[in-house]
Design a protein around this motif. Structure first.
Motif, short mmCIF file in Angstrom:
data_model
loop_
_atom_site.label_atom_id
_atom_site.label_comp_id
_atom_site.label_asym_id
_atom_site.label_seq_id
_atom_site.Cartn_x
_atom_site.Cartn_y
_atom_site.Cartn_z
N ALA A 82 0.84 -1.21 0.00
CA ALA A 82 0.00 0.00 0.00
C ALA A 82 0.86 1.25 0.00
O ALA A 82 0.55 2.23 -0.69
CB ALA A 82 -0.92 -0.01 1.22
N PHE A 83 1.94 1.21 0.77
CA PHE A 83 2.82 2.39 0.83
C PHE A 83 3.48 2.65 -0.52
O PHE A 83 3.53 3.80 -0.97
CB PHE A 83 3.89 2.22 1.91
CG PHE A 83 4.89 3.35 1.90
CD1 PHE A 83 4.54 4.59 2.42
CD2 PHE A 83 6.15 3.20 1.33
CE1 PHE A 83 5.42 5.66 2.38
CE2 PHE A 83 7.04 4.26 1.29
CZ PHE A 83 6.68 5.49 1.82
N LEU A 84 4.01 1.61 -1.14
CA LEU A 84 4.70 1.79 -2.42
C LEU A 84 3.76 2.34 -3.49
O LEU A 84 4.14 3.19 -4.29
CB LEU A 84 5.33 0.47 -2.87
CG LEU A 84 6.54 0.00 -2.06
CD1 LEU A 84 6.96 -1.39 -2.49
CD2 LEU A 84 7.70 0.97 -2.19
N MET A 121 14.23 7.75 -4.03
CA MET A 121 13.03 7.18 -3.42
C MET A 121 12.69 5.80 -3.99
O MET A 121 12.05 5.00 -3.32
CB MET A 121 11.84 8.13 -3.61
CG MET A 121 11.92 9.40 -2.79
SD MET A 121 11.88 9.12 -0.99
CE MET A 121 10.22 8.49 -0.77
N GLN A 122 13.12 5.55 -5.22
CA GLN A 122 12.77 4.29 -5.89
C GLN A 122 13.90 3.26 -5.87
O GLN A 122 13.80 2.22 -6.52
CB GLN A 122 12.35 4.56 -7.34
CG GLN A 122 11.07 5.38 -7.44
CD GLN A 122 10.69 5.69 -8.87
OE1 GLN A 122 9.96 4.96 -9.51
NE2 GLN A 122 11.22 6.80 -9.39
N LEU A 123 14.96 3.53 -5.10
CA LEU A 123 16.09 2.60 -5.05
C LEU A 123 15.80 1.34 -4.23
O LEU A 123 16.63 0.44 -4.20
CB LEU A 123 17.34 3.29 -4.48
CG LEU A 123 18.18 4.12 -5.45
CD1 LEU A 123 19.51 4.50 -4.81
CD2 LEU A 123 18.44 3.37 -6.76
N LEU A 178 19.94 10.32 3.58
CA LEU A 178 20.88 9.43 2.91
C LEU A 178 21.62 10.14 1.78
O LEU A 178 22.81 9.92 1.57
CB LEU A 178 20.14 8.21 2.35
CG LEU A 178 19.46 7.28 3.36
CD1 LEU A 178 18.82 6.10 2.63
CD2 LEU A 178 20.44 6.78 4.41
N VAL A 179 20.91 10.98 1.03
CA VAL A 179 21.53 11.74 -0.06
C VAL A 179 22.68 12.59 0.48
O VAL A 179 23.79 12.58 -0.06
CB VAL A 179 20.50 12.64 -0.79
CG1 VAL A 179 21.20 13.56 -1.79
CG2 VAL A 179 19.47 11.77 -1.52
N HIS A 180 22.42 13.30 1.57
CA HIS A 180 23.45 14.17 2.15
C HIS A 180 24.55 13.37 2.84
O HIS A 180 25.73 13.72 2.76
CB HIS A 180 22.80 15.17 3.11
CG HIS A 180 22.15 16.32 2.41
ND1 HIS A 180 21.70 17.46 3.06
CD2 HIS A 180 21.85 16.53 1.10
CE1 HIS A 180 21.18 18.31 2.19
NE2 HIS A 180 21.24 17.75 1.00
N GLY A 231 23.34 -0.81 -3.81
CA GLY A 231 23.87 -1.44 -5.01
C GLY A 231 23.82 -0.59 -6.26
O GLY A 231 24.24 -1.02 -7.35
N LYS A 232 23.30 0.64 -6.17
CA LYS A 232 23.20 1.54 -7.32
C LYS A 232 23.99 2.82 -7.04
O LYS A 232 24.32 3.11 -5.90
CB LYS A 232 21.73 1.90 -7.58
CG LYS A 232 20.83 0.69 -7.87
CD LYS A 232 21.08 0.13 -9.25
CE LYS A 232 20.23 -1.11 -9.51
NZ LYS A 232 18.80 -0.81 -9.56
N GLU A 233 24.25 3.57 -8.11
CA GLU A 233 25.00 4.82 -7.95
C GLU A 233 24.28 5.77 -6.99
O GLU A 233 23.06 5.89 -7.02
CB GLU A 233 25.13 5.52 -9.31
CG GLU A 233 26.19 4.97 -10.22
CD GLU A 233 26.28 5.79 -11.50
OE1 GLU A 233 27.33 6.43 -11.72
OE2 GLU A 233 25.30 5.80 -12.25
N THR A 234 25.05 6.41 -6.12
CA THR A 234 24.48 7.43 -5.26
C THR A 234 24.10 8.65 -6.10
O THR A 234 24.57 8.81 -7.24
CB THR A 234 25.48 7.84 -4.16
OG1 THR A 234 26.76 8.08 -4.77
CG2 THR A 234 25.63 6.76 -3.12
#
Length: 322
Positions: free
Chosen positions: A8-10, A33-35, A74-76, A88-91
């Motif tokens: 439901a949240f996704l 947000m989609q990682l 997390l971004v900062h 596992g993906k690019e920041t």
């Protein structure tokens, strides 16, 4: 049962992702947000609201606020740590650049607060006060974490405060926000917050332990990463306190070195962790905080069957089944 909250949240989150201009500002926000991730924080908000009011839908905006804030941090954090990968993906700063990461993170913080505009009156005030106090503590926790490498001595109390602020308060906030949306007062929802704090402390201490002694296939991170980075984790602090003078000197020297091949360093440090009794001590601490979390569940103003769900969640989280 928790999967229904996640699903439901996704679905809700996908409908709320920013489709605005300039794309260069909002695309990185949608990207982070989609990682993926376990979405533990929003799930906890929905679980608490459902437990109190037999309905979780009205807690979706609060759950999104928490998840947007978490990902903003997390971004900062990734920029500060110069981290190349996230899940596992690019920041964001790696995929775009640091300036884009800073600005997209900033707009995510604004977005997180905008999510709370779905509520009004006293509920809006309570949610905003709780959210702001939590956000401030998360920033303080990150600063403590950044200060520790430059401190000659870090106490166990300082370390526990750091992980409480950096990790546990957002779990507590998620749960209390869900309980507030469900209709509980600030005072009667306090046990939900306390449950999140105790569980967050147990979880982070377990993270310290697994970093050195976990299974690399299930832990999902490089084993010995904290040792390589000379991080003053609870295992290190306990070993420093509990070792004899010879092992203490060896440990300190290792945590001042950065060898090109760290395998021997990792092995020697792990042996000192074991010899000193630090491993048994941190396991006792994990057990203590988990038990304190379970005691808080007994204070919840919900029926016994619903209390069982929170207890099962705590135990599964600590067994890394979530």
């Amino acid at each position: 049962m928790l999967s229904q909250y996640q699903t439901a949240f996704l679905k809700y989150m996908e409908g709320q992702l920013p489709q605005k201009s300039p794309l260069s500002l909002y695309e990185p926000a949608s990207y982070i947000m989609q990682l993926g991730g376990k979405r533990i924080r929003p799930v906890l908000a929905l679980l608490a609201a459902d437990a109190v009011d037999n309905s979780f839908e009205k807690a979706l905006p609060a759950a999104l606020a928490v998840e947007v804030f978490h990902n903003f941090s997390l971004v900062h954090d990734d920029i500060m740590d110069e981290a190349p990968l996230r899940r596992g993906k690019e920041t964001v700063h790696q995929k775009w650049d640091a300036n884009t990461g800073i600005l997209s993170g900033d707009v995510m913080l604004v977005w997180a607060y905008e999510c709370l505009n779905s509520y009004s009156g006293n509920l809006f005030k309570e949610l905003t006060l709780l959210f702001s106090a939590t956000a401030r503590k998360v920033c303080e926790g990150q600063q403590y974490d950044m200060d520790f490498p430059n401190q000659e001595v870090v106490s166990k109390q300082e370390y526990l405060k750091m992980i409480e602020y950096k990790t546990a308060v957002l779990l507590g906030c998620s749960l209390q926000m869900g309980a507030l949306v469900g209709g509980l007062s600030k005072s009667s929802s306090q046990s939900f917050y306390n449950f999140g704090i105790e569980l967050g402390l147990a979880f982070q201490l377990q993270d310290d332990y697994l970093d050195a002694f976990g299974n690399p296939e299930t832990f999902g991170k490089q084993i010995g990463g904290d040792i390589i980075e000379n991080k003053k984790t609870m295992l290190y602090l306990l070993a420093l306190e509990m070792s004899d003078s010879s092992d203490r000197d060896i440990l300190k020297k290792h945590f001042e070195s950065t060898p090109s091949n760290p395998s021997e360093k990792i092995e020697q440090v792990k042996n000192i962790f074991l010899r000193s009794g630090a491993v048994e001590e941190i396991q006792q601490m994990m057990k203590m905080y988990t038990e304190k979390a379970l005691v808080e569940v007994e204070q919840f103003s919900i029926n016994e069957d619903k209390k069982k769900v929170f207890k099962a969640f705590a135990l599964e989280l600590m067994e890394r089944k979530l």
